[in-house]
Design an enzyme around this catalytic site. Sequence first.
Site, PDB file in Angstrom:
ATOM      1  N   ARG A  65      -2.791  16.375  -2.557  1.00  0.00           N
ATOM      2  CA  ARG A  65      -2.308  15.184  -3.260  1.00  0.00           C
ATOM      3  C   ARG A  65      -1.143  15.495  -4.184  1.00  0.00           C
ATOM      4  O   ARG A  65      -0.330  14.613  -4.500  1.00  0.00           O
ATOM      5  CB  ARG A  65      -3.471  14.558  -4.041  1.00  0.00           C
ATOM      6  CG  ARG A  65      -3.130  13.254  -4.754  1.00  0.00           C
ATOM      7  CD  ARG A  65      -4.377  12.541  -5.241  1.00  0.00           C
ATOM      8  NE  ARG A  65      -5.176  13.365  -6.121  1.00  0.00           N
ATOM      9  CZ  ARG A  65      -4.962  13.496  -7.430  1.00  0.00           C
ATOM     10  NH1 ARG A  65      -3.959  12.844  -8.000  1.00  0.00           N
ATOM     11  NH2 ARG A  65      -5.741  14.255  -8.175  1.00  0.00           N
ATOM     12  N   TYR A 118      11.790  -9.836  -6.059  1.00  0.00           N
ATOM     13  CA  TYR A 118      10.895  -9.817  -4.905  1.00  0.00           C
ATOM     14  C   TYR A 118       9.568 -10.508  -5.252  1.00  0.00           C
ATOM     15  O   TYR A 118       8.998 -10.270  -6.323  1.00  0.00           O
ATOM     16  CB  TYR A 118      10.673  -8.358  -4.530  1.00  0.00           C
ATOM     17  CG  TYR A 118       9.787  -8.052  -3.360  1.00  0.00           C
ATOM     18  CD1 TYR A 118       9.935  -8.678  -2.133  1.00  0.00           C
ATOM     19  CD2 TYR A 118       8.806  -7.063  -3.481  1.00  0.00           C
ATOM     20  CE1 TYR A 118       9.128  -8.356  -1.059  1.00  0.00           C
ATOM     21  CE2 TYR A 118       7.993  -6.718  -2.411  1.00  0.00           C
ATOM     22  CZ  TYR A 118       8.156  -7.376  -1.205  1.00  0.00           C
ATOM     23  OH  TYR A 118       7.344  -7.043  -0.147  1.00  0.00           O
ATOM     24  N   ASP A 190      15.278  -2.584  -8.743  1.00  0.00           N
ATOM     25  CA  ASP A 190      14.874  -2.493  -7.343  1.00  0.00           C
ATOM     26  C   ASP A 190      16.167  -2.419  -6.534  1.00  0.00           C
ATOM     27  O   ASP A 190      16.901  -3.404  -6.403  1.00  0.00           O
ATOM     28  CB  ASP A 190      14.051  -3.725  -6.950  1.00  0.00           C
ATOM     29  CG  ASP A 190      13.516  -3.637  -5.525  1.00  0.00           C
ATOM     30  OD1 ASP A 190      14.129  -2.934  -4.704  1.00  0.00           O
ATOM     31  OD2 ASP A 190      12.502  -4.289  -5.232  1.00  0.00           O
ATOM     32  N   LYS A 215      12.211   0.104   4.177  1.00  0.00           N
ATOM     33  CA  LYS A 215      13.337  -0.627   4.745  1.00  0.00           C
ATOM     34  C   LYS A 215      14.380   0.348   5.307  1.00  0.00           C
ATOM     35  O   LYS A 215      14.104   1.047   6.268  1.00  0.00           O
ATOM     36  CB  LYS A 215      13.941  -1.547   3.688  1.00  0.00           C
ATOM     37  CG  LYS A 215      12.937  -2.411   2.914  1.00  0.00           C
ATOM     38  CD  LYS A 215      12.031  -3.261   3.759  1.00  0.00           C
ATOM     39  CE  LYS A 215      11.334  -4.352   2.964  1.00  0.00           C
ATOM     40  NZ  LYS A 215      10.248  -3.880   2.084  1.00  0.00           N
TER      41      LYS A 215
END
Length: 401
Positions: A65, A118, A190, A215
């Site tokens: 992790r 968003y 963002d 994206k």
Amino acid sequence: MSKKSPIENSYTRHLSTRIVHAGRPDPRVVTSPVFHASTVLFQDYAEFKAREAAPLDREHMYYGRMGTPTTRALEDAVCELDGSVGAVLSTSGTASMASILNCFLSPGDHLLMVDSVYGPTRKFCVGSLARRGVRTTFYDPLMSDDLESLVEDSTRMIFMESPGSATFEIQDVPAIVAVAKKHGLLTAIDNTWATPLLFDPLDFDVDLSMQSGTKYLNGHADCLFGVTTTRSPELYTQLHHHTLAHGMHLAPDDASLALRGMRTLAIRLEAHDRGARTVANWLETQPRVTRLLHPAWESCPGHEIFERDFQGANGLFGTIVRREDEAALAAFIDALELFGVGFSWGGFESLCLPMQATRNLPSVALADDEVLIRLHIGLEHPDDLIADLARGFAAMDRLER
């Protein structure tokens, strides 16, 4: 700040060259191996104690992790893009956004959030943040110097998104950063639409830059991940520890897919941009199209700032279309053969999605007979995409005769 070349900065080699070679821990292997690892074995007690003292040391492994050569290769590649001191990976762009807001805001704090943000970010602010006692004021994306009037004693952060999600307003990032610095506020953005190739917020002194790597960074519609970068070692350490403490880490297969996609980011963005401009030019001639929301077009709010600060555009933009009713919109959508109808964007495929307004922004006001349709222009030939859209408009016309 002077406008720089889209592929150059202070390094000798072009950025498009560097991202091909960045994040390759073993130079003998072109594609970095995928490390599927949870347990990490130590050679002896001395090594165990040494690693326990510095579990986040990037030169060694401690536990899966905390990072593996696969995730660290992706971090290195992202840092190469924007010159950041570190990249904090997460499982999605939404997770990266939530991590930023949860890490740096506390009960009683006030957040200035851009109104064109968003949708899931808006929901997080009015839901989870509000339950934690953090107040949010949504500000008009075209506010800049006058944003200072909204700053309160308890304000801690200004969050931006440029272009705006769905409505594509371009924000005056340098002016907003100046307001934040005057009042000692953190800034976050963002930057999913632009990626650092088209606009690098860290060059404009933004503190924290996040992206949904799902994206364009990945570019193949086959993995989810988010990433936040900064040029502040202190902010990086704080956010890195916070993210890991909340159990967020990126799976090695997704990291490998993302790293693969980034190798072609520069050439993909150029191809998306060329195709989108061709399609947008055609759309301007169509009687049903009343307005384009493409940052490279003068009709897009904040276009002059785009010309000043950005290095180019990509394949995602909005178009406002006249339609009589919901049946006409359905006829348009159902007639498309190449444009898929689905969420996300940034992959090789073209997408078409009607957008529901979540707020009433004066910069993008729709008439009763108008609908906002978001288009992502993929890597298909633009002539074929134009023919597909023409088929959709023809279906609307037939229905309304």
